[in-house]
Design an enzyme around this catalytic site. Structure first.
Site, PDB file in Angstrom:
ATOM      1  N   LYS A 192       0.790  -1.242   0.000  1.00 27.15           N
ATOM      2  CA  LYS A 192       0.000   0.000   0.000  1.00 27.15           C
ATOM      3  C   LYS A 192       0.822   1.291   0.000  1.00 27.15           C
ATOM      4  CE  LYS A 192      -3.348  -1.043  -0.703  1.00 27.15           C
ATOM      5  NZ  LYS A 192      -3.601  -1.691  -2.021  1.00 27.15           N
ATOM      6  N   HIS A 202       7.082  -7.315  -2.280  1.00 24.86           N
ATOM      7  CA  HIS A 202       6.805  -6.687  -0.977  1.00 24.86           C
ATOM      8  C   HIS A 202       7.713  -7.293   0.100  1.00 24.86           C
ATOM      9  CE1 HIS A 202       3.410  -4.461  -2.359  1.00 24.86           C
ATOM     10  NE2 HIS A 202       2.526  -5.429  -2.348  1.00 24.86           N
ATOM     11  N   SER A 234      -4.777   2.391   4.489  1.00 21.91           N
ATOM     12  CA  SER A 234      -4.920   1.836   3.134  1.00 21.91           C
ATOM     13  C   SER A 234      -4.916   0.303   3.174  1.00 21.91           C
ATOM     14  CB  SER A 234      -3.777   2.365   2.260  1.00 21.91           C
ATOM     15  OG  SER A 234      -3.911   1.912   0.940  1.00 21.91           O
TER      16      SER A 234
END
Ligand code: A3P
Length: 303
Positions: free
Chosen positions: A56, A116, A146
């Protein structure tokens, strides 16, 4: 998408995807852990460009910017496929789709790759090949908000529970891909040893043109003012929200349920103020101070 593949995907979503496990104490989908050895042995190439982020932080935005820089602003070519096809996500193993590493393996160079993973989980070949990395970091409070909405709409991730519950889980690092603190600090330290451009989401919001210029310089690309105009326009929040190649509208609702929350949601700095209770804010600021002390990292939570 092929209806048979969709059917299989729906079945898998109900069973495998929701299960989480751990690698070195980092919460990850079990489907990722199933192919962990394969991920560790992933072969990076010298001309790869890696976009690394905590979830995010603005990954999709950066993907679109870098793709357009590499294409010298050719919007038509940038629309060749949805962002998640153009840029393989090496952490992902969403059966019956091909895994991110398998998709990347058969892709022509130069490849754009997404991860990520926190720095300690990176496949070593990225460092052996001295790959250029763009790391996008976003302030923790907006990231938390988020991610909360994302975990609600992404049916491949566990339900986040109430905002209160999520606040505690995120602050403690008990969320998929682990602690925000460790992630941003780990990659910040690594930039002294590797070719890493560390970019802040807040800077991109403040002056996207300046940041696009910085990124293109890092990638060794000279852009004309005209091309910069095109890239800035095409990667604006509104353009990406409308673009089916970037807004994930091509995914079925049993994967991303955008009636719960849009993928391209608000795109603001400071949305946390609409969610954090005063007590949560005080508590988080205390934890933040302890965890970030001496890191040398400064985030802006408002502009
Ligand atoms: P919000 O949920 O705060 O709106 P990621 O791609 O890493 O999953 O990040 C998603 C976040 O980036 C979402 O934040 C999304 O709205 C925001 N985003 C995506 N494209 C953007 C753009 N062009 N400009 C600003 N923010 C953008």
């Amino acid at each position: 998408m092929d209806p048979k593949l969709l059917e299989k995907l729906e079945e898998e979503m109900k069973t495998i995807h929701l299960k989480m496990g751990e690698i070195q104490g980092i919460m990850l989908p079990e489907s990722t852990i199933d192919i962990w050895e394969k991920i560790c042995n992933f072969q990076a190439r010298e001309d790869d460009i890696l976009i690394a982020t905590y979830p995010k932080a603005g990954t999709t935005w950066m993907q679109e910017i870098v793709d357009l820089i590499m294409l010298n602003g050719d919007v038509e070519k940038s629309m060749r496929a949805p962002c998640f096809i153009k840029v393989p996500f090496i952490d992902l193993n969403a059966k019956p789709m091909v895994s991110g590493v398998d998709a990347a393996d058969v892709m022509e160079s130069p490849r754009l790759i997404k991860t990520h993973f926190p720095i300690q989980l990176m496949p070593p070949s990225f460092w052996e090949k001295n790959v250029k990395v763009i790391y996008v970091a976003r302030n923790a409070k907006d990231c938390m908000v988020s991610y909360f909405y994302f975990q609600r709409m992404n049916k491949g991730l566990p339900d986040p529970g109430t905002w209160n519950e999520y606040f505690s889980a995120f602050t403690a690092g008990n969320v998929p891909w682990g602690s925000w603190f460790d992630h941003v600090i780990g990659w910040w330290k690594a930039k002294d040893e590797h070719q890493i451009l560390y970019v802040f989401y807040e800077d991109m919001i403040e002056d996207p043109r300046r940041e696009i210029r910085k990124i293109s310089k890092f990638l060794g690309k000279e852009l004309t003012e005209e091309v910069l105009d095109i890239i800035q326009h095409h990667t604006s929040f509104n353009a990406m929200k409308e673009n089916p190649m970037t807004n994930f509208s091509v995914l079925p609702s049993f994967v991303f349920d955008q009636s719960v929350s849009s993928f391209i949601r608000k795109g603001k700095v400071g949305d946390w103020k609409n969610h954090f209770l005063v007590t949560q804010n005080t508590l988080f600021d205390e934890v933040y101070k302890k965890r970030m002390e001496g890191s040398g990292l400064n985030f802006r939570t408002e502009l």
